[in-house]
Design a protein around this motif. Sequence first.
Motif, mmCIF file in Angstrom:
data_model
loop_
_atom_site.group_PDB
_atom_site.id
_atom_site.type_symbol
_atom_site.label_atom_id
_atom_site.label_comp_id
_atom_site.label_asym_id
_atom_site.label_seq_id
_atom_site.Cartn_x
_atom_site.Cartn_y
_atom_site.Cartn_z
ATOM 1 N N TYR A 82 -22.978 75.449 112.577
ATOM 2 C CA TYR A 82 -21.931 75.624 111.573
ATOM 3 C C TYR A 82 -20.633 74.910 111.976
ATOM 4 C CZ TYR A 82 -24.867 79.166 109.337
ATOM 5 O OH TYR A 82 -25.892 79.816 108.685
ATOM 6 N N LYS A 83 -20.721 73.592 112.057
ATOM 7 C CA LYS A 83 -19.542 72.769 112.325
ATOM 8 C C LYS A 83 -19.125 72.063 111.038
ATOM 9 C CE LYS A 83 -19.281 70.504 116.190
ATOM 10 N NZ LYS A 83 -19.538 69.582 117.337
ATOM 11 N N LEU A 84 -17.854 71.791 110.908
ATOM 12 C CA LEU A 84 -17.359 71.121 109.709
ATOM 13 C C LEU A 84 -17.995 69.744 109.539
ATOM 14 C CD1 LEU A 84 -13.559 72.025 109.977
ATOM 15 C CD2 LEU A 84 -15.294 73.135 108.560
ATOM 16 N N THR A 85 -18.153 69.038 110.643
ATOM 17 C CA THR A 85 -18.769 67.710 110.555
ATOM 18 C C THR A 85 -20.224 67.796 110.111
ATOM 19 O OG1 THR A 85 -19.189 65.644 111.751
ATOM 20 C CG2 THR A 85 -19.402 67.693 113.014
ATOM 21 N N ASN A 86 -20.922 68.864 110.503
ATOM 22 C CA ASN A 86 -22.309 69.048 110.064
ATOM 23 C C ASN A 86 -22.373 69.422 108.585
ATOM 24 O OD1 ASN A 86 -23.146 68.486 112.623
ATOM 25 N ND2 ASN A 86 -23.581 70.593 113.206
ATOM 26 N N TYR A 87 -21.419 70.222 108.135
ATOM 27 C CA TYR A 87 -21.330 70.509 106.701
ATOM 28 C C TYR A 87 -21.105 69.214 105.920
ATOM 29 C CZ TYR A 87 -20.999 75.674 106.853
ATOM 30 O OH TYR A 87 -21.251 77.025 106.975
ATOM 31 N N GLY A 88 -20.231 68.347 106.457
ATOM 32 C CA GLY A 88 -19.975 67.065 105.804
ATOM 33 C C GLY A 88 -21.227 66.218 105.719
ATOM 34 N N GLN A 89 -22.002 66.176 106.805
ATOM 35 C CA GLN A 89 -23.252 65.417 106.790
ATOM 36 C C GLN A 89 -24.254 66.037 105.825
ATOM 37 O OE1 GLN A 89 -23.920 62.444 108.497
ATOM 38 N NE2 GLN A 89 -25.645 62.502 107.050
ATOM 39 N N LEU A 90 -24.257 67.369 105.733
ATOM 40 C CA LEU A 90 -25.169 68.034 104.810
ATOM 41 C C LEU A 90 -24.872 67.624 103.362
ATOM 42 C CD1 LEU A 90 -26.765 71.395 104.884
ATOM 43 C CD2 LEU A 90 -25.283 71.007 102.920
ATOM 44 N N ILE A 91 -23.602 67.451 103.027
ATOM 45 C CA ILE A 91 -23.250 66.995 101.676
ATOM 46 C C ILE A 91 -23.892 65.630 101.412
ATOM 47 C CG2 ILE A 91 -21.365 66.298 100.149
ATOM 48 C CD1 ILE A 91 -21.374 69.281 100.643
ATOM 49 N N ILE A 92 -23.804 64.728 102.380
ATOM 50 C CA ILE A 92 -24.401 63.392 102.220
ATOM 51 C C ILE A 92 -25.911 63.487 102.093
ATOM 52 C CG2 ILE A 92 -24.647 61.107 103.257
ATOM 53 C CD1 ILE A 92 -21.786 61.892 102.327
ATOM 54 N N ASP A 93 -26.546 64.290 102.938
ATOM 55 C CA ASP A 93 -28.007 64.438 102.893
ATOM 56 C C ASP A 93 -28.449 65.111 101.595
ATOM 57 O OD1 ASP A 93 -28.043 63.295 105.399
ATOM 58 O OD2 ASP A 93 -28.147 65.204 106.464
ATOM 59 N N PHE A 94 -27.653 66.032 101.106
ATOM 60 C CA PHE A 94 -27.910 66.687 99.819
ATOM 61 C C PHE A 94 -27.909 65.651 98.694
ATOM 62 C CE2 PHE A 94 -25.867 68.642 96.048
ATOM 63 C CZ PHE A 94 -26.783 69.637 95.742
ATOM 64 N N LEU A 95 -26.918 64.774 98.698
ATOM 65 C CA LEU A 95 -26.842 63.719 97.681
ATOM 66 C C LEU A 95 -28.012 62.753 97.803
ATOM 67 C CD1 LEU A 95 -22.999 62.959 97.831
ATOM 68 C CD2 LEU A 95 -24.231 64.237 96.064
ATOM 69 N N ASP A 96 -28.424 62.475 99.039
ATOM 70 C CA ASP A 96 -29.592 61.606 99.250
ATOM 71 C C ASP A 96 -30.823 62.172 98.560
ATOM 72 O OD1 ASP A 96 -28.231 59.730 100.722
ATOM 73 O OD2 ASP A 96 -28.832 60.549 102.678
ATOM 74 N N GLN A 97 -31.037 63.466 98.738
ATOM 75 C CA GLN A 97 -32.233 64.085 98.159
ATOM 76 C C GLN A 97 -32.202 64.071 96.633
ATOM 77 O OE1 GLN A 97 -34.574 67.029 99.606
ATOM 78 N NE2 GLN A 97 -33.629 67.268 101.614
ATOM 79 N N LEU A 98 -31.008 64.087 96.066
ATOM 80 C CA LEU A 98 -30.878 64.038 94.615
ATOM 81 C C LEU A 98 -30.755 62.605 94.100
ATOM 82 C CD1 LEU A 98 -28.466 67.052 93.965
ATOM 83 C CD2 LEU A 98 -30.941 66.977 93.726
ATOM 84 N N HIS A 99 -30.807 61.635 95.026
ATOM 85 C CA HIS A 99 -30.739 60.208 94.683
ATOM 86 C C HIS A 99 -29.450 59.873 93.927
ATOM 87 C CE1 HIS A 99 -34.884 60.096 96.007
ATOM 88 N NE2 HIS A 99 -35.192 61.024 95.114
ATOM 89 N N ILE A 100 -28.354 60.434 94.405
ATOM 90 C CA ILE A 100 -27.041 60.169 93.815
ATOM 91 C C ILE A 100 -26.242 59.318 94.804
ATOM 92 C CG2 ILE A 100 -24.905 61.192 92.982
ATOM 93 C CD1 ILE A 100 -26.496 63.701 92.307
ATOM 94 N N GLN A 101 -25.696 58.218 94.305
ATOM 95 C CA GLN A 101 -24.986 57.292 95.177
ATOM 96 C C GLN A 101 -23.475 57.496 95.182
ATOM 97 O OE1 GLN A 101 -26.210 55.087 97.480
ATOM 98 N NE2 GLN A 101 -28.100 56.187 96.980
ATOM 99 N N ASN A 102 -22.868 57.508 94.019
ATOM 100 C CA ASN A 102 -21.408 57.530 93.936
ATOM 101 C C ASN A 102 -20.902 58.841 93.350
ATOM 102 O OD1 ASN A 102 -21.323 54.847 94.870
ATOM 103 N ND2 ASN A 102 -21.709 54.092 92.801
#
Length: 293
Positions: A82-102
């Motif tokens: 539960y680190k802020l930087t890991n939460y930030g990476q999770l947002i990016i990985d979440f978007l990857d799974q939904l195939h959203i770029q911008n």
Amino acid sequence: MAVNEEHIYSPGYRLNVNNVQIYYEYYDHEDPEAKVVVLVHGFLSSTISFRQLLPYLTKKYKVIALDLPGFGQSEKSTSFIYKLTNYGQLIIDFLDQLHIQNVILIGHSMGGQICMHAAKKAPERIKKLILLGCCSYVKRASRSLIACSYLPLFTWGMRSWIQRKDVKQNLLAVLHDTKLVTEEMIESYKKPISEAAFIDSLIRLLRHREGDMCSQELKDIQQPVLMIWGKEDQVMPVKTGYRLKHDLPNAELIVYEKCGHLLMEEKPLEICNEITRFIEQDEQKAANQKETS
């Protein structure tokens, strides 16, 4: 992103992101070219904190609101760090799974710090940031407190503290307009923190959470940033907003009078209007230049 039309206003979806079950809500838009905005809640909160803002935002944009690991209806993971930087990476990985770029990220309180981490990790995908009463300059918990968190009685004490917390009093503390606090509102905000496993997630967050970004780190965020603050914010005083504006290279700050920390409940229409202006201003400038050329 393909979403069945009949499910646009469904109660929500679940997605496994890095072995953590994430709850999220997706609101489609009739315009397939509509921009995507992602809502990230703050500490002790969930998607419920955007409930007043959603009806306005969904008229203009595709909107995604998610519960962070440990909060709301997302998994109270025992493996996620539960680190802020890991939460930030999770947002990016979440978007990857939904195939959203911008996307444009909107973060409230602690969610603002998380959005800034995501923006640093993927500057080509996070086009703009909107920070609402953004948590800033908070240091990591002391070593002694972290050490105490491993004692057997600490969990019991934390659970007792949460049970004693009066949700109504907490809401009164984060709102300037106390008339907004109704029984329906109290129940809505109480539900996400009632789960037993929530306490364990809070303890992990206490242990893992690094301090907020320092001034030098903030200077690396080059995206346009809109900051909105309540002048009567008692959680993150408005002076924090002015300091943050100074440290961010490309930021503007709007301060609402007679408004507290939970400004989405108090000024949803005004906030949406500012968000729309901020998101669309580049297109407007381009259109004006085209007309004058």
